[in-house]
Design an enzyme around this catalytic site. Sequence first.
Site, PDB file in Angstrom:
ATOM      1  N   LEU A 145       0.865  -1.173   0.000  1.00 24.25           N
ATOM      2  CA  LEU A 145       0.000   0.000   0.000  1.00 24.25           C
ATOM      3  C   LEU A 145       0.904   1.226   0.000  1.00 24.25           C
ATOM      4  O   LEU A 145       1.939   1.246   0.667  1.00 24.25           O
ATOM      5  CB  LEU A 145      -0.894   0.037   1.246  1.00 24.25           C
ATOM      6  N   ASP A 146       0.502   2.257  -0.726  1.00 22.76           N
ATOM      7  CA  ASP A 146       1.265   3.498  -0.712  1.00 22.76           C
ATOM      8  C   ASP A 146       1.332   4.051   0.705  1.00 22.76           C
ATOM      9  O   ASP A 146       0.460   3.780   1.541  1.00 22.76           O
ATOM     10  CB  ASP A 146       0.608   4.540  -1.622  1.00 22.76           C
ATOM     11  N   ARG A 147       2.348   4.837   0.965  1.00 21.99           N
ATOM     12  CA  ARG A 147       2.554   5.396   2.300  1.00 21.99           C
ATOM     13  C   ARG A 147       1.314   6.110   2.828  1.00 21.99           C
ATOM     14  O   ARG A 147       0.931   5.954   3.995  1.00 21.99           O
ATOM     15  CB  ARG A 147       3.744   6.362   2.279  1.00 21.99           C
TER      16      ARG A 147
END
Length: 295
Positions: free
Chosen positions: A134-136
Amino acid sequence: MKKQKSETEVIVVRETGVLLPFLFSYFTDRSKTTVKSYLAHRQVSVNGCITTQFDTPLTPGDRVEIGFGRAKEGVAHPMLRIVYEDDDLIVVDKRNGLLSVATDKQIMRTAYSILSEHVKREDPRNKIFVLHRLDRETSGLMMFAKNEPIKIRVQSRWEQTVAERKYFAVVEGIVKEDEGTISTYLTESKALKVYVTVREEGKIANTGFRVLKRSEKNDVTLLELELETGRKNQIRAHMEYIGHPIVGDRKYGSKRNLIGRVALHAGVLSFIHPATGERLDFSTPVPRKFTELFG
């Protein structure tokens, strides 16, 4: 029937239900707070798998085990919560702001490093393996493997293993259609931004969407988004492409930071367990910051 005091209690499920109401109905002599604490402290297992998921589905024949001794040690970190763990997999709920894995700029305090420390407390030789990211600035559910054979099995059969992945997003503007599917080809630029391209240059990406709420006042729409393919930054690129970028996502065209973060949350993850063949379903609610825009 009076409950006998022991270190462990095993209950065989007789009818279809959900875990927390099942525990409430069984432990009628204890407060709901006490019963909830069994889940929070990782003292409950279903068919041998520790779970903190209050809405775990139950079917006849399932074995629910509650340990009354010392609670099994979990992850004490404000950015990460384990919702499921067995010998092969860990499913976590990640907060926005936490990297999934290390980058050149940040090596420690990632979901990977936190979970690596967690499994090594039991045995220093233990490892974990990344299955997806998952993106930050994206919050929500993601899973890791606890051994390499499981990692290989899942990643080599990703589309057959993952039954459902749904995200919730607040996007700029009012989406007129109630539901639909965005289907394009995507590629990545040298600046590491994913964008829509012609067929010859990219890979097919399909994103289903459904409108949950609209706010004329704030000029935003709450969407449920289902990934039919798993391309990098697929949702972010598709939302920019249709003219409704995700709130707070400056990289993909957003001009409004209404809640101090990118308004994207991985809320549903369902998959076929690679070792048991059982379907497991996990969900987390839409973040309150999202829903407050529609109050």
